[in-house]
Design a protein around this motif. Structure first.
Motif, PDB file in Angstrom:
ATOM      1  N   GLY A   1       0.813  -1.197   0.000  1.00 14.90           N
ATOM      2  CA  GLY A   1       0.000   0.000   0.000  1.00 14.90           C
ATOM      3  C   GLY A   1       0.855   1.259   0.000  1.00 14.90           C
ATOM      4  N   TRP A   2       0.187   2.383  -0.309  1.00 15.00           N
ATOM      5  CA  TRP A   2       0.911   3.652  -0.389  1.00 15.00           C
ATOM      6  C   TRP A   2       1.591   3.991   0.930  1.00 15.00           C
TER       7      TRP A   2
ATOM      8  N   ARG B   1      -1.922   8.286   9.071  1.00 14.85           N
ATOM      9  CA  ARG B   1      -3.080   7.402   9.276  1.00 14.85           C
ATOM     10  C   ARG B   1      -4.130   8.085  10.149  1.00 14.85           C
TER      11      ARG B   1
ATOM     12  N   ARG C   1      -6.077  10.490   8.086  1.00 19.82           N
ATOM     13  CA  ARG C   1      -7.081   9.829   7.249  1.00 19.82           C
ATOM     14  C   ARG C   1      -8.320   9.469   8.070  1.00 19.82           C
TER      15      ARG C   1
ATOM     16  N   ASP D   1       2.080  12.658   0.458  1.00 19.68           N
ATOM     17  CA  ASP D   1       0.785  12.237   0.969  1.00 19.68           C
ATOM     18  C   ASP D   1       0.122  13.352   1.767  1.00 19.68           C
TER      19      ASP D   1
ATOM     20  N   TYR E   1      -1.200   5.845  -7.893  1.00 22.85           N
ATOM     21  CA  TYR E   1      -2.315   6.032  -6.963  1.00 22.85           C
ATOM     22  C   TYR E   1      -2.423   7.475  -6.497  1.00 22.85           C
TER      23      TYR E   1
ATOM     24  N   ASP F   1      -5.878   1.528  -0.299  1.00 19.84           N
ATOM     25  CA  ASP F   1      -5.491   2.789  -0.917  1.00 19.84           C
ATOM     26  C   ASP F   1      -6.114   2.928  -2.303  1.00 19.84           C
TER      27      ASP F   1
ATOM     28  N   TRP G   1      -9.827   3.574  -2.019  1.00 28.89           N
ATOM     29  CA  TRP G   1     -10.144   4.957  -1.656  1.00 28.89           C
ATOM     30  C   TRP G   1      -9.849   5.909  -2.815  1.00 28.89           C
TER      31      TRP G   1
END
Length: 504
Positions: A2-3, A15, A18, A48, A84, A126, A129
């Motif tokens: 994952g990213w 995290r 998010r 990010d 992504y 990821d 989403w």
């Protein structure tokens, strides 16, 4: 992988940000993301943080900050070959462009987002989403068919990654699809979709999984119930409690305001509903620009004033169709732009490769211009050289950011290229300066070409691309004479004389 698995610094904070966003606590998430962006040395973490922060600003409706935030995010993304995060950034940028009234730029970002996300192969949360965010962008921008396809893709990826199906329920997408049907005159179709969404709410509630739905999703379910009741179907008993969710999102606030109007209509308090509509201002992308007018029509009809209801309904229909007209313009403009770019690519190929081509506009660059003018001088030919200096371009970068500035330069290059005569030469000299060379032309012909350039630039819809920052051009001309004494036929001397004659 994952990213966030690639992030080596401040992953826990990202995290947490998010989770705050999924709880629709965008203001808190925005502050946390800004701290991460300012303190981390990890390029993945910084990218990010900047991309996610743009999303929080859009949720909060802080339009003045969109331009600088997009510039920072795009600059960070350029350094990382991650489809992504590129896809997610373009989805956010599409929403920002729509807020700024630039529908053509919005469509471009949507296409780029879809292409980037299509490259992602890992079925992780990821990716799910990312498609979810693109689906929401499609939906808010009234591309309802695309939105439904994208959210279905998000759900399939989410299921493969073990995500509960309720997490990606996204009832707002189907709600906006239903409302669009009503605005277009298909009230029966609208009610069918609203019933389906209500049935999902009942199923999720009975399973005890309502807490898995994002607060903004619960607000969308609340508006679904209220809107059905306003149309005379079903009970609005649970609507107000659901509408109370949504956190600090600007769109959730809009749903609550319009939801209260629906509840007043359902209760027969049409005078209250009309008064509420007169006092409320909502963003057009929440439920479409036509929704307040349509609710006004329903209110008048319930009150028995059918003439006023008809007038309001006509306004709602006109508002709903205006965007389709603009989309057709964007489609035509897009075809023209592609033809311009193709012509510029062919011209660049004729004049000699990437080293002689400006990568942003596709026009010949300063190096190629110097070689071209030197060639004219060697052959003893005369020509008119014009300098095109853009007015208002600095404000574009300040107000909308450098990404918007690049789009303006590309548009200007296409416009100038379209109005030139066959055999004329156009180059980007640097910054916002363009140079045109008219072989064999005198000042009378140059003046006419300059008039065409000025007229074409003035006719462009700059308000749609970069609102409140109009673009115009000043042009100055000089003659190049290959038989003149040494120095009088060269580029540098001609540019000096052309700049001296620049006029508004």
């Amino acid at each position: 992988m994952g990213w966030l698995d690639r992030v080596t610094d401040q992953a826990d904070h990202l995290r947490e940000a998010r989770k705050l966003q999924q709880a629709d606590r965008s203001a808190e998430a925005s502050r946390l993301l800004e701290r991460v962006a300012e303190t981390t040395r990890d390029p993945y973490a910084r990218t990010d943080a900047l991309v996610q922060r743009l999303g929080t600003l859009i949720n909060l409706g802080r339009t003045a900050e969109y331009g600088p935030a997009m510039d920072r995010a795009f600059e960070a993304v350029q350094e990382l070959p991650e489809p992504y995060v590129r896809g997610q950034l373009h989805a956010f940028a599409a929403l920002a462009a729509h807020h700024q009234g630039a529908l053509d730029r919005c469509v471009m970002h949507l296409v780029q987002s879809s292409r980037a996300l299509s490259v992602v192969t890992d079925p992780d949360s990821d990716a799910a989403w990312g498609w979810h965010d693109l689906a929401m962008a499609y939906s808010y921008l009234a591309f309802h068919g695309y939105a439904l396809s994208a959210i279905e893709r998000a759900r399939k990826i989410g299921a493969a990654a073990g995500m509960p199906e309720e997490v990606l329920a996204a009832p707002g997408i189907r709600l906006r699809n239903a409302i669009a049907l009503d605005h277009a005159g298909d009230t029966d179709g609208c009610l069918r979709v609203l019933r389906d969404v209500s049935d999902d709410l009942t199923r999720i509630h009975r399973a005890g999984h309502l807490d898995r739905i994002r607060p903004s999703g619960r607000a969308a379910y609340g508006y679904t119930v209220a809107r059905r009741a306003a149309l005379g179907e079903g009970s609005a008993a649970d609507a107000r409690a659901l509408l109370g969710h949504g956190g600090d999102s600007a769109r959730a606030r809009d749903l609550r305001r319009l939801g209260e109007v629906c509840l007043s209509i359902a209760d027969g308090r049409t005078t209250d509903a009309l008064s509420q509509l007169g006092a409320v201002t909502v963003a057009p992308e929440t439920l479409g620009a036509a929704e307040p007018a349509r609710l006004r029509s329903i209110s008048y009809a319930r009150a028995g004033d059918h003439e006023a209801a008809h007038r309001a309904d006509r306004l709602a229909f006109r508002l709903a169709t205006q965007r389709n007209d603009r989309l057709r313009e964007v489609y035509v403009d897009g075809i023209a732009a592609r033809l311009d770019q193709e012509e510029m690519r062919r011209a660049a190929a004729r004049t000699g490769g990437e080293a002689l081509t400006d990568p942003l506009t596709g026009l010949p660059n300063r190096r190629r211009l110097e070689a071209y003018v030197a060639g004219l001088a060697e052959q003893g030919e005369r020509a008119a050289l014009g300098v095109c200096d853009l007015m208002g371009f600095t404000s574009v970068n300040t107000v909308h950011g450098h990404h918007a500035g690049d789009l303006v330069l590309q548009r200007v290059a296409g416009v100038i290229n379209r109005v030139m005569r066959r055999g004329d030469f156009v180059a980007r000299y640097g910054g916002d300066e363009f140079v045109v060379v008219l072989p064999g032309a005198g000042m009378a012909q140059a003046t006419e070409v300059g008039r065409r350039i000025s007229t074409a630039l003035a006719a462009e819809d700059w308000e749609a691309l970069v609102p409140t920052t109009p673009i115009s051009a000043r042009l100055g001309w000089a003659e190049i004479n290959g038989s003149a004494p040494e120095g009088r036929g060269g580029l540098a001397e001609a540019l000096v004389r052309a700049f001296r004659t620049v006029t508004a």
